[in-house]
Design an enzyme around this catalytic site. Structure first.
Site, PDB file in Angstrom:
ATOM      1  N   GLN A   6       0.835  -1.202   0.000  1.00  0.00           N
ATOM      2  CA  GLN A   6       0.000   0.000   0.000  1.00  0.00           C
ATOM      3  C   GLN A   6       0.871   1.253   0.000  1.00  0.00           C
ATOM      4  OE1 GLN A   6      -3.167   0.041   2.861  1.00  0.00           O
ATOM      5  NE2 GLN A   6      -4.080   1.816   1.909  1.00  0.00           N
ATOM      6  N   PHE A   7       1.141   1.758  -1.205  1.00  0.00           N
ATOM      7  CA  PHE A   7       1.990   2.946  -1.339  1.00  0.00           C
ATOM      8  C   PHE A   7       1.369   4.172  -0.681  1.00  0.00           C
ATOM      9  CE2 PHE A   7      -0.805   3.490  -4.935  1.00  0.00           C
ATOM     10  CZ  PHE A   7      -0.932   4.871  -5.074  1.00  0.00           C
ATOM     11  N   THR A   8       0.057   4.177  -0.492  1.00  0.00           N
ATOM     12  CA  THR A   8      -0.610   5.341   0.100  1.00  0.00           C
ATOM     13  C   THR A   8      -0.226   5.560   1.557  1.00  0.00           C
ATOM     14  OG1 THR A   8      -2.594   4.066   0.638  1.00  0.00           O
ATOM     15  CG2 THR A   8      -2.564   5.198  -1.502  1.00  0.00           C
TER      16      THR A   8
END
Length: 150
Positions: free
Chosen positions: A78-80
């Site tokens: 999850q790059f967020t």
């Protein structure tokens, strides 16, 4: 590396209508990778995760690790998690590592975490549109950033 760990009664990840992985009691881990991350971060984080005492003992006290509890792990990229919201209302993901850096680190993290746990873990698919479902047990949610170890 930044992770959000949730103690679960069960969790699953679905991609294109197909269940890729599902677990029972254990941990669902969201992982975000930035450019400065490396093997040292992976090693420290894997050790921390498998020894984190967030499962109840016989007295109802969070005193057992996932190794003690015999639980499962589901890891979702999850790059967020590296979103910056300092300016405006649209998050910036400039701190998140590019795929050519983050994919090998994500895969290595999953391999090393599986080895530390002593059994196979469930994973999502890097970059896919995933539907993640979980029943947070407790609720227990822990955030860890390897850049804030001290």
């Amino acid at each position: 590396m930044r992770v959000v760990i949730q103690r679960t009664a069960h969790a699953s990840v679905t991609i294109n209508g197909h269940c890729k992985a599902a677990i029972g009691q254990g941990m669902m881990i969201l992982v975000g990778i930035e450019e400065a991350d490396g093997q040292e971060d992976i090693d420290w984080l894997c050790k921390k995760i498998v020894n984190l005492r967030i499962f109840d003992d016989e007295n109802g006290v969070m005193n057992r690790s996932i190794l003690d509890a015999g639980g499962d792990i589901l890891v979702i990229s999850q790059f967020t998690l590296h979103a910056s919201t300092k300016k405006g209302n649209r998050p910036s993901y400039i701190r998140a590592a590019k795929p050519e850096i983050s994919i090998p680190l994500y895969e290595r993290f999953c391999q090393d975490l599986s080895a530390a746990l002593g059994k196979e873990i469930g994973t999502g698919e890097f970059g896919a549109d995933m539907k993640v479902e979980l029943l947070n047990d407790g609720p227990v949610t822990i955030c860890i950033d390897t850049k804030n170890k001290e």
